[in-house]
Design a protein around this motif. Structure first.
Motif: not given
Length: 151
Positions: A31-32, A36-40, A47-48, A59-61
């Motif tokens: 899941t991690v 990271f690869t999908r930037k989700s 994402v600070a 900040l999306k699914t």
């Protein structure tokens, strides 16, 4: 404890329970990886370190992340009952061949289920593996109940 380790069905159970536990644990890093690869990401603190514009994009699914999460959740729904029923079944003195058949089918079904889920194999492949695993758990439960309640 030494008596338990002489019980062949119990040793088989511990082997296959360890395999499905490791498989389930690996769903977290998967899941991690997708996050990271999908930037989700779902939490703002994740994402600070990015700009406000990037935060809005990240900040999306994402369907791949959600697929991995659902697969992990499905593992939790099925592997935890397998632990309890399988442990009691192994301790109830089943024939080793019967115990091995139950444990191996369940383990193979759960591993195949994860591949079918993550790789998006066409149905009914995932459904068959899901129901096969459930059938194994129900079979062990029936065996236990028939010994306890003389069904």
């Amino acid at each position: 404890m030494s008596q338990l380790m002489e019980n062949e069905a119990f040793k088989a159970f511990t082997t296959y329970a360890a395999i499905v536990t490791l498989k389930m644990i690996l769903m977290g890093p998967m899941t991690v990886y997708f996050r990271f690869t999908r930037k989700s990401f779902i939490n703002e603190e994740d994402v600070a370190w990015t700009s406000e514009e990037q935060k809005k994009k990240m900040l999306k699914t994402h369907p791949d992340v959600e697929r991995a999460r659902r697969c992990h959740y499905n593992d939790l729904e099925n592997i935890i009952p397998f632990f309890f029923i399988g442990l009691l079944y192994a301790l109830s003195g089943p024939e080793l061949s019967s115990a091995l058949l139950h444990f191996r089918i369940f383990t193979a079904a759960r591993i195949f289920h994860s591949f079918a889920y993550i790789l998006v194999l066409p149905q009914p492949s995932r459904a068959i593996s899901y129901f096969l695993g459930m059938l194994v758990t129900f079979s062990m439960a029936y065996s236990l109940l028939s010994k306890v309640f003389f069904l």
